[in-house]
Design a protein around this motif. Sequence first.
Motif, mmCIF file in Angstrom:
data_model
loop_
_atom_site.group_PDB
_atom_site.id
_atom_site.type_symbol
_atom_site.label_atom_id
_atom_site.label_comp_id
_atom_site.label_asym_id
_atom_site.label_seq_id
_atom_site.Cartn_x
_atom_site.Cartn_y
_atom_site.Cartn_z
ATOM 1 N N LEU A 143 0.833 -1.194 0.000
ATOM 2 C CA LEU A 143 0.000 0.000 0.000
ATOM 3 C C LEU A 143 0.870 1.246 0.000
ATOM 4 C CD1 LEU A 143 -2.601 1.621 0.272
ATOM 5 C CD2 LEU A 143 -2.591 1.110 2.721
ATOM 6 N N ILE A 150 -5.239 3.538 -4.104
ATOM 7 C CA ILE A 150 -6.234 3.225 -3.079
ATOM 8 C C ILE A 150 -7.474 4.080 -3.291
ATOM 9 C CG2 ILE A 150 -5.286 4.884 -1.397
ATOM 10 C CD1 ILE A 150 -6.134 2.931 0.805
ATOM 11 N N VAL A 195 -7.709 -3.872 1.004
ATOM 12 C CA VAL A 195 -6.662 -3.348 1.883
ATOM 13 C C VAL A 195 -6.925 -3.854 3.296
ATOM 14 C CG1 VAL A 195 -5.700 -1.246 2.897
ATOM 15 C CG2 VAL A 195 -6.260 -1.319 0.453
ATOM 16 N N ASP A 199 -2.035 -3.526 6.327
ATOM 17 C CA ASP A 199 -1.586 -2.629 5.263
ATOM 18 C C ASP A 199 -1.631 -1.178 5.732
ATOM 19 O OD1 ASP A 199 -1.245 -4.725 3.456
ATOM 20 O OD2 ASP A 199 -3.299 -4.567 2.707
ATOM 21 N N CYS A 203 1.528 1.624 6.228
ATOM 22 C CA CYS A 203 1.644 2.496 5.051
ATOM 23 C C CYS A 203 2.252 3.858 5.349
ATOM 24 C CB CYS A 203 0.282 2.670 4.381
ATOM 25 S SG CYS A 203 -0.833 3.812 5.235
#
Length: 325
Positions: A143, A150, A195, A199, A203
């Motif tokens: 991610l 995203i 996700v 993640d 990130c």
Amino acid sequence: MSFLKTLVGWLTGKKAEEPADFTVVFKVTAHKLKMPIGMQSAPLTNSGEDETLDAFWSDEVESAKLKQKRFTELMAEALQKRDPENTYVCSDKFYITVTTKDGQNGSIFSENIWREVADCPGERKPKLRTTLAMGAMTKEYSLKENLDRIIPTSRGKDYIDYCTNQMEDKIFYEELTNDLYLSFVLDLPDLFLSVSKQDIDECGKSLVELKEIAKDNLRRCLPEAIDVYSRDRRLYVMAAGGNYEAYTIHLPECMQQIRTTLERDFAFAIPGRDLFLFCKADDGEALLALQEQAKLLFKNHSRPISPGLFVFEDGELKGIEISAN
């Protein structure tokens, strides 16, 4: 108001010709921003045009007599051929169990894919090319390195329950109201990749920051102007090119533009990923028709979300149930 089904059929590609009675009655515009410098990730390719993927499927997949259980078995076989390092086993007519070479377990839900191809025997292989991208789901997509991909999604309770009970890598979700949740996916060329909570933790962005990044990415995915169709200006359908319609509920400016145009509150349904249907919140007949159609569309949709109706009241999302009495 059965005409709504006709319009939805055209918008979702199930009917070839645009219904003559329907017109674009207004447009909605998302507030697009330029992508921040340095956030562009490496380009990816779409396998939808890769004819070599057809060879992984048995010719039996084109049979008009094919049933769902056998389709899932053939899908597991095709995935296994393309990705021999990992193991794919049909566990029942809906699920394929995946075991990676390092012993991690997961599953693939085949029902939505079957719904998309069940009615087109003889033409299934080209439509199933992107399905084999699921063999790449075991690949790590960071991610942190794909923040430009995203987007926020809308999910129903059935999907959240499935992910919670069946998936080892738990997805992130946040309840919006009864039977409707926010989650995130990476919008990859072949699929939406969920996700996970892990993640997000890794990130480098806070949840508040991530929500804003995801909404900005979604805005860039949408057309410059989103068409809203109607025949009688009582029931309306949004057309944003497919895949993203139900996710526009996360863009406040789009919701406000609808309210401003209608000059009142509105109720909406998102029975599937590519559907956003709405009507004025004080139109009782339209509300009943919308509720009926939402339940039918949810039942038959290949990417179902929720059969319910929802409204925004003072900025808060709420589920509603309409009675005929």
